[in-house]
Design an enzyme around this catalytic site. Structure first.
Site, short mmCIF file in Angstrom:
data_model
loop_
_atom_site.label_atom_id
_atom_site.label_comp_id
_atom_site.label_asym_id
_atom_site.label_seq_id
_atom_site.Cartn_x
_atom_site.Cartn_y
_atom_site.Cartn_z
N LYS A 53 -5.43 -14.30 5.92
CA LYS A 53 -4.95 -14.66 7.27
C LYS A 53 -5.15 -16.14 7.55
CE LYS A 53 -3.69 -11.26 6.77
NZ LYS A 53 -4.22 -10.15 6.04
N GLY B 38 5.43 -7.73 -7.20
CA GLY B 38 4.97 -6.71 -6.25
C GLY B 38 5.18 -7.23 -4.84
N GLY C 134 2.03 -9.12 -1.58
CA GLY C 134 3.12 -9.97 -2.07
C GLY C 134 3.89 -10.62 -0.93
N ASP D 231 -11.61 2.11 0.29
CA ASP D 231 -10.50 1.99 -0.65
C ASP D 231 -10.64 2.86 -1.88
OD1 ASP D 231 -9.49 0.10 1.05
OD2 ASP D 231 -9.37 -1.51 -0.43
N HIS E 217 7.72 -9.77 32.95
CA HIS E 217 8.87 -10.53 32.45
C HIS E 217 8.51 -12.02 32.40
CE1 HIS E 217 12.99 -11.72 31.79
NE2 HIS E 217 12.91 -12.57 32.79
C1 LIG Z 1 -5.55 -9.81 -0.17
C2 LIG Z 1 -5.94 -8.67 0.73
C3 LIG Z 1 -5.67 -8.75 2.08
C4 LIG Z 1 -6.04 -7.71 2.92
N1 LIG Z 1 -5.74 -7.83 4.24
C5 LIG Z 1 -6.07 -6.83 5.08
C6 LIG Z 1 -5.79 -6.95 6.46
O1 LIG Z 1 -5.26 -7.96 6.94
N2 LIG Z 1 -6.14 -5.93 7.28
C7 LIG Z 1 -6.74 -4.80 6.79
O2 LIG Z 1 -7.02 -3.89 7.58
N3 LIG Z 1 -7.02 -4.66 5.48
C8 LIG Z 1 -6.70 -5.65 4.62
N4 LIG Z 1 -7.01 -5.54 3.29
C9 LIG Z 1 -7.66 -4.30 2.83
C10 LIG Z 1 -9.19 -4.33 3.11
O3 LIG Z 1 -9.73 -5.55 2.65
C11 LIG Z 1 -9.85 -3.16 2.41
O4 LIG Z 1 -9.29 -1.96 2.88
C12 LIG Z 1 -11.36 -3.09 2.64
O5 LIG Z 1 -11.94 -4.32 2.38
C13 LIG Z 1 -11.98 -2.00 1.76
O6 LIG Z 1 -13.37 -1.97 1.93
P1 LIG Z 1 -14.27 -1.11 0.92
O7 LIG Z 1 -15.64 -1.10 1.47
O8 LIG Z 1 -13.63 0.18 0.62
O9 LIG Z 1 -14.27 -1.93 -0.46
P2 LIG Z 1 -14.98 -3.30 -0.86
O10 LIG Z 1 -15.18 -4.22 0.28
O11 LIG Z 1 -14.21 -3.79 -2.05
O12 LIG Z 1 -16.44 -2.84 -1.34
C14 LIG Z 1 -16.67 -2.16 -2.54
C15 LIG Z 1 -17.98 -2.67 -3.13
O13 LIG Z 1 -18.39 -1.79 -4.18
C16 LIG Z 1 -18.99 -2.55 -5.20
N5 LIG Z 1 -19.00 -1.76 -6.44
C17 LIG Z 1 -17.95 -1.43 -7.24
N6 LIG Z 1 -18.38 -0.69 -8.28
C18 LIG Z 1 -19.71 -0.51 -8.11
C19 LIG Z 1 -20.71 0.17 -8.85
N7 LIG Z 1 -20.45 0.84 -9.97
N8 LIG Z 1 -21.99 0.10 -8.39
C20 LIG Z 1 -22.32 -0.56 -7.27
N9 LIG Z 1 -21.41 -1.21 -6.54
C21 LIG Z 1 -20.12 -1.18 -6.95
C22 LIG Z 1 -18.16 -3.81 -5.26
O14 LIG Z 1 -18.88 -4.87 -5.87
C23 LIG Z 1 -17.86 -4.06 -3.77
O15 LIG Z 1 -18.80 -4.94 -3.19
C24 LIG Z 1 -6.69 -6.56 2.41
C25 LIG Z 1 -6.99 -6.48 1.04
C26 LIG Z 1 -6.63 -7.53 0.21
C27 LIG Z 1 -6.98 -7.44 -1.25
N1 LIG Z 2 -2.30 -6.54 6.19
C1 LIG Z 2 -2.97 -5.61 5.52
O1 LIG Z 2 -3.43 -4.62 6.07
C2 LIG Z 2 -3.18 -5.78 4.05
C3 LIG Z 2 -2.91 -7.00 3.45
C4 LIG Z 2 -3.03 -7.10 2.09
C5 LIG Z 2 -3.48 -6.01 1.34
N2 LIG Z 2 -3.77 -4.85 1.96
C6 LIG Z 2 -4.16 -3.67 1.14
O2 LIG Z 2 -4.21 -3.97 -0.24
C7 LIG Z 2 -3.56 -2.93 -0.96
C8 LIG Z 2 -2.96 -3.46 -2.23
O3 LIG Z 2 -1.85 -4.30 -1.94
P1 LIG Z 2 -0.70 -4.62 -3.00
O4 LIG Z 2 0.30 -5.46 -2.30
O5 LIG Z 2 -1.30 -5.08 -4.29
O6 LIG Z 2 -0.12 -3.19 -3.36
P2 LIG Z 2 1.05 -2.33 -2.69
O7 LIG Z 2 0.82 -0.94 -3.14
O8 LIG Z 2 1.12 -2.61 -1.23
O9 LIG Z 2 2.40 -2.88 -3.34
C9 LIG Z 2 2.61 -2.91 -4.72
C10 LIG Z 2 4.08 -3.16 -4.99
O10 LIG Z 2 4.21 -3.53 -6.36
C11 LIG Z 2 5.42 -2.97 -6.86
N3 LIG Z 2 5.32 -2.92 -8.35
C12 LIG Z 2 4.49 -2.17 -9.11
N4 LIG Z 2 4.66 -2.46 -10.42
C13 LIG Z 2 5.65 -3.41 -10.50
C14 LIG Z 2 6.27 -4.11 -11.57
N5 LIG Z 2 5.92 -3.92 -12.84
N6 LIG Z 2 7.24 -5.01 -11.28
C15 LIG Z 2 7.60 -5.23 -9.99
N7 LIG Z 2 7.04 -4.59 -8.94
C16 LIG Z 2 6.06 -3.70 -9.18
C17 LIG Z 2 5.49 -1.61 -6.18
O11 LIG Z 2 6.80 -1.13 -6.16
C18 LIG Z 2 4.96 -1.94 -4.76
O12 LIG Z 2 6.01 -2.29 -3.88
C19 LIG Z 2 -2.53 -2.35 0.00
O13 LIG Z 2 -2.39 -0.98 -0.21
C20 LIG Z 2 -3.06 -2.66 1.36
O14 LIG Z 2 -3.58 -1.53 1.99
C21 LIG Z 2 -3.61 -4.71 3.30
#
Ligand SMILES: Cc1cc2nc3c(=O)[nH]c(=O)nc-3n(C[C@H](O)[C@H](O)[C@H](O)COP(=O)(O)OP(=O)(O)OC[C@H]3O[C@@H](n4cnc5c(N)ncnc54)[C@H](O)[C@@H]3O)c2cc1C
Ligand SMILES: NC(=O)c1ccc[n+]([C@@H]2O[C@H](COP(=O)([O-])OP(=O)(O)OC[C@H]3O[C@@H](n4cnc5c(N)ncnc54)[C@H](O)[C@@H]3O)[C@@H](O)[C@H]2O)c1
Length: 467
Positions: free
Chosen positions: A51, A177, A182, A304, A435
């Protein structure tokens, strides 16, 4: 050495920390285990740095409207890539420090900075020691997927684990993706001057299954940067360390590739096969989404790692539910909230409640509005988009919404809260609409649904309620 505890939490991400908050209210015989980088995915490499980057990109992009508004000099503005990335990293560090200082920093021996693996049900190997726990919360998150053949391209392949570490902006970027990541990051990098090409194997983007919203989204976002849809991408090495990315008959050479084709639950690395649970066809243990309990075992799975609703507010709820139940005599079931998914592209893509493919179309009223002539959006220079509502034909209750809309994040919340309150389209239209605001977009949609659904029997305006 074997240590016995009431509760072990695997993962100090958002879900794990929310679980911890509940567990520590009832017992001090717990451990939190995490061998990875601390600070949560959300703060380190997810919601927050993405963000921050989007904000800078939107601010810079705003200059494109200046000439129309009579502001001169916009074309002299430029982006200093290293400074942009440093600002994102500074903000990221603030968010990470905030998480650490309120969680693992002062947990003493209750926090174990090692990876956990099941040896047998109830027993974990954690570094040198073994932890035997009466209840275990699995909150180990997920990891970006990279197909094995692409790993040979080394640093030229980026995921969100690496992209926020860059020190300079790449000259060109293929984004493979066009899901949530993406679209958000592809558009942001494009707006900062990187030559971005977006590729997805599907004909839909951002999980939008309503065909008209998807078509509009592709038209709007595809005007800014090329979107190649309908063919899976492939990568080959090209000259001078560059990569050739192809999809169908299209092909381009780029400096870097951002792979965002989804995330895999971290189950293998916790040795789930030794936890005494069965995995379903998706490779996830069967669990109850209202209690977060796996089968009838003393195991709970949140965030997740269960692959269900991979967004922050759901990870928080699931963590809390898992934490409450990990210290309860019998698990309590909690109502789950109406789904809400926002992609922070500009305009935002928003899914609320039931999606197109979940609707019973025979019994659903569907109405939409194009946002081209919406007064406030026109003034903002953001008059692009399509908003569509779904309501139950017999009761008039709102079921869902799908949109590509300026500030759709707010409209999405509003629609979500209406569904939570089980409001009908008639009750909604009787709310005040100031409005000129973007919320006015909803009024004609509601009025149309009221007429089409026959919800008013007299010829008085539906917006007014007789006393
Ligand atoms: C680029 C991006 C943008 C995003 N933007 C948004 C957004 O704008 N809004 C939104 O709502 N969501 C967003 N998300 C999704 C959101 O970040 C996740 O849904 C959330 O952080 C998941 O939290 P979690 O606790 O499940 O996982 P995590 O925060 O990944 O925590 C999992 C933890 O488990 C640990 N772990 C893994 N394996 C082991 C093990 N064997 N032993 C001990 N520890 C372990 C890891 O080190 C990690 O610290 C985004 C995700 C990404 C990648
Ligand atoms: N604003 C938010 O809430 C936010 C922001 C970023 C990420 N996230 C979380 O992170 C998760 C992961 O995000 P993401 O964007 O990696 O996954 P995604 O599941 O949202 O999208 C993956 C995309 O990749 C495409 N794809 C797969 N294999 C391909 C290939 N070989 N060639 C071309 N296209 C291909 C799929 O068709 C799909 O549209 C999301 O599920 C989301 O919940 C949330």
């Amino acid at each position: 050495m074997e240590q016995e505890v009431e509760v072990a939490i695997i993962g100090a991400g958002s879900a794990g920390l929310y679980a911890l908050g509940q567990v520590r209210r009832k017992t001090d015989r717990y451990v939190l285990i995490d061998g990875g980088e601390l600070g949560t995915t959300c703060a380190r490499v997810g919601c927050m740095p993405s963000k921050a980057l989007i904000q800078i990109a939107e601010d810079f992009h705003r200059r494109t409207i200046f000439p129309r508004e009579g502001i001169e000099g916009g074309d002299t503005l430029s982006v200093e890539g290293p400074d942009v990335l440093e600002h994102v990293q500074d903000l990221r560090d603030i968010f990470v420090d905030k998480v650490l200082s309120s969680s693992t920093d002062d947990m003493g021996e209750k926090f174990i900075p090692e990876y956990a693996q099941f040896i047998e049900p109830g027993l974990l190997q954690v570094g040198e020691r073994r932890i035997r726990a009466k209840r275990i919360v699995i909150a180990s998150g997920s990891t970006p997927v990279i197909p094995s053949p692409w790993k040979q391209f080394g640093d030229s392949i980026l995921t969100t684990d690496e992209i926020f570490e860059l020190e300079k902006l790449p000259e060109s970027l293929a984004v493979i993706g066009l899901g949530v990541i993406g679209l958000e990051l592809g558009q942001a990098f494009h707006r900062l001057g990187v030559k971005v090409t977006g590729i997805d194997q599907l004909e839909t983007i951002g999980h939008i299954d309503d065909p008209d919203i998807n078509k509009t989204a592709i038209q709007i976002l595809g005007k800014e940067m090329p979107l190649w849809l309908g063919q899976a991408a492939d990568i080959e090495q090209a000259a001078d360390g560059r990569l050739r990315v192809s999809a169908g008959d299209k092909s381009i050479e780029v400096e870097k590739v951002l792979v965002c084709i989804g995330r895999r639950p971290n189950l293998e690395n916790i040795g789930i096969e030794n936890a005494g649970v069965k995995l379903n066809a998706k490779g996830i243990p069967d669990y109850n989404p209202n209690t977060m309990q796996i089968e009838d075992k003393p195991l709970f799975i949140a965030g997740d790692v269960n692959g269900d609703r991979p967004v922050l507010h759901e990870a928080a709820d699931e963590g809390r539910i898992a934490g409450i139940n990990a210290v309860a005599e019998t698990p309590m079931a909690f109502r789950r909230k109406t789904p809400l998914f926002i992609t922070f592209s500009d305009p935002n893509l928003v899914l609320v409640g039931k999606t197109w493919s979940q609707l019973d179309h025979e019994n659903t009223l569907i109405s939409s509005v194009a946002l081209g002539m919406l007064g406030r959006a026109l003034i903002m220079g953001r008059n692009k988009g399509l908003l569509r509502l779904y309501a139950d034909k017999s009761t008039g209750k709102l079921l869902g919404a799908s949109m590509i809309a300026p500030h759709g994040e707010h409209l999405g919340h509003l629609m979500n809260w209406c569904i939570e309150q089980e409001l009908t389209v008639l009750q909604m239209v009787r709310m005040p609409f100031y409005h000129p605001v973007l919320e006015e977009a909803i009024q004609p949609v509601l009025r149309e649904m009221i007429v089409n659904g026959g919800f008013v029997k007299d010829d008085l305006p539906p917006d007014l309620e007789r006393r």
